[in-house]
Design a protein around this motif. Structure first.
Motif, mmCIF file in Angstrom:
data_model
loop_
_atom_site.group_PDB
_atom_site.id
_atom_site.type_symbol
_atom_site.label_atom_id
_atom_site.label_comp_id
_atom_site.label_asym_id
_atom_site.label_seq_id
_atom_site.Cartn_x
_atom_site.Cartn_y
_atom_site.Cartn_z
ATOM 1 N N LEU A 165 0.828 -1.215 0.000
ATOM 2 C CA LEU A 165 0.000 0.000 0.000
ATOM 3 C C LEU A 165 0.859 1.259 0.000
ATOM 4 O O LEU A 165 0.540 2.247 -0.670
ATOM 5 C CB LEU A 165 -0.957 -0.007 1.203
ATOM 6 N N GLU A 166 1.950 1.220 0.764
ATOM 7 C CA GLU A 166 2.869 2.368 0.807
ATOM 8 C C GLU A 166 3.511 2.584 -0.564
ATOM 9 O O GLU A 166 3.649 3.717 -1.027
ATOM 10 C CB GLU A 166 3.939 2.143 1.883
ATOM 11 N N ARG A 169 0.940 4.133 -2.793
ATOM 12 C CA ARG A 169 0.752 5.540 -2.452
ATOM 13 C C ARG A 169 1.882 6.396 -3.037
ATOM 14 O O ARG A 169 1.634 7.459 -3.631
ATOM 15 C CB ARG A 169 0.722 5.704 -0.926
ATOM 16 N N LYS A 170 3.138 5.918 -2.915
ATOM 17 C CA LYS A 170 4.291 6.677 -3.446
ATOM 18 C C LYS A 170 4.202 6.783 -4.979
ATOM 19 O O LYS A 170 4.517 7.817 -5.562
ATOM 20 C CB LYS A 170 5.607 6.010 -3.042
ATOM 21 N N LYS A 172 1.507 6.776 -6.811
ATOM 22 C CA LYS A 172 0.446 7.717 -7.158
ATOM 23 C C LYS A 172 0.897 9.146 -6.913
ATOM 24 O O LYS A 172 0.519 10.054 -7.667
ATOM 25 C CB LYS A 172 -0.824 7.413 -6.364
ATOM 26 N N GLU A 173 1.683 9.371 -5.877
ATOM 27 C CA GLU A 173 2.224 10.701 -5.607
ATOM 28 C C GLU A 173 3.162 11.138 -6.711
ATOM 29 O O GLU A 173 3.184 12.302 -7.128
ATOM 30 C CB GLU A 173 2.948 10.748 -4.265
#
Length: 176
Positions: A165-166, A169-170, A172-173
Motif C-alpha cells: 500500500l505504501e 501511495r508513493k 500515485k504521488e
C-alpha cells in the motif's frame, strides 16, 4: 513407663505417615555440624518446602518396617536426620548435596523415593535434575514457540500488505 511407650508409638506413627506421604525422604549423618550450620540448613530446607528433622534410628526402622520398606535398616546407624519433601524431589537433594560438598563431616546416607529405597548415586542424580520451576518454564517455552511463530507469520502478511500500500501511495504521488 506406659506414657513413654505411647510417646514412642506416636513418634513411629508420625514417621510412618511422613515416610509414606513424602515424595522423597533423604537420610543424612549430621555429625560435626554446629548449631549455626544446622540452623542455616534448616532455613534453606524450610524455604524449599522441606521438613528437616533429627530422627531416632530404632523408631525410623520400625516405621519403615510397618510401611514395608526393605533395605533401609543398613543406613540407620549413627546420628540420623531426615529431610521430608512433599512437593519437589530435587529440592532437598540439591540442598543436601551442596552441604555435603562444603562440609567435611556431613554425609548423605540414603533416601526413599516414592516408596523405594535409593542410594547416594540416585540422590546425586536427583540433585542434578533441573528444579520444578525450570521444567515448567521449559514446557511453557515449548508451547509458546509455535504460537510466537504463527503470530510472526500472520504479522508478516499484514506487514507486506502495508509495504504494498505504501508503494502504491508513493507511485500515485509521483504520477500526480
Amino acid at each position: 513407663m506406659n506414657k513413654q511407650r505411647e510417646a514412642k508409638a506416636a513418634m513411629v506413627a508420625e514417621l510412618k505417615e511422613k515416610l509414606g506421604s513424602s515424595i522423597v525422604t533423604i537420610l543424612a549423618d549430621y555429625r560435626g555440624m554446629n548449631v549455626q550450620e544446622m540452623t542455616q540448613l534448616r532455613r534453606k530446607l524450610r524455604e524449599a518446602g522441606v521438613e528437616f528433622k533429627v530422627v531416632k534410628n530404632t523408631l525410623t526402622r520400625r516405621a519403615a518396617q510397618e510401611l514395608g520398606l526393605e533395605g533401609l535398616d543398613a543406613f540407620l546407624e549413627g546420628p540420623t536426620a531426615a529431610a521430608f519433601s512433599l512437593n519437589d524431589p530435587a529440592a532437598p537433594a540439591k540442598i543436601l548435596m551442596e552441604v555435603m560438598r562444603n562440609s567435611k563431616t556431613f554425609q548423605i546416607k540414603a533416601g526413599v523415593l516414592q516408596g523405594r529405597v535409593i542410594g547416594q548415586d540416585e540422590i546425586k542424580a536427583l540433585a542434578d535434575l533441573p528444579s520444578r520451576e525450570e521444567l515448567l518454564a521449559k514446557v511453557v517455552g515449548g508451547f509458546q514457540a509455535p504460537l510466537a511463530g504463527l503470530v510472526n507469520v500472520l504479522a508478516g502478511n499484514i506487514r507486506n500488505l502495508v509495504y504494498v500500500l505504501e508503494a502504491v501511495r508513493k507511485k500515485k504521488e509521483e504520477a500526480a
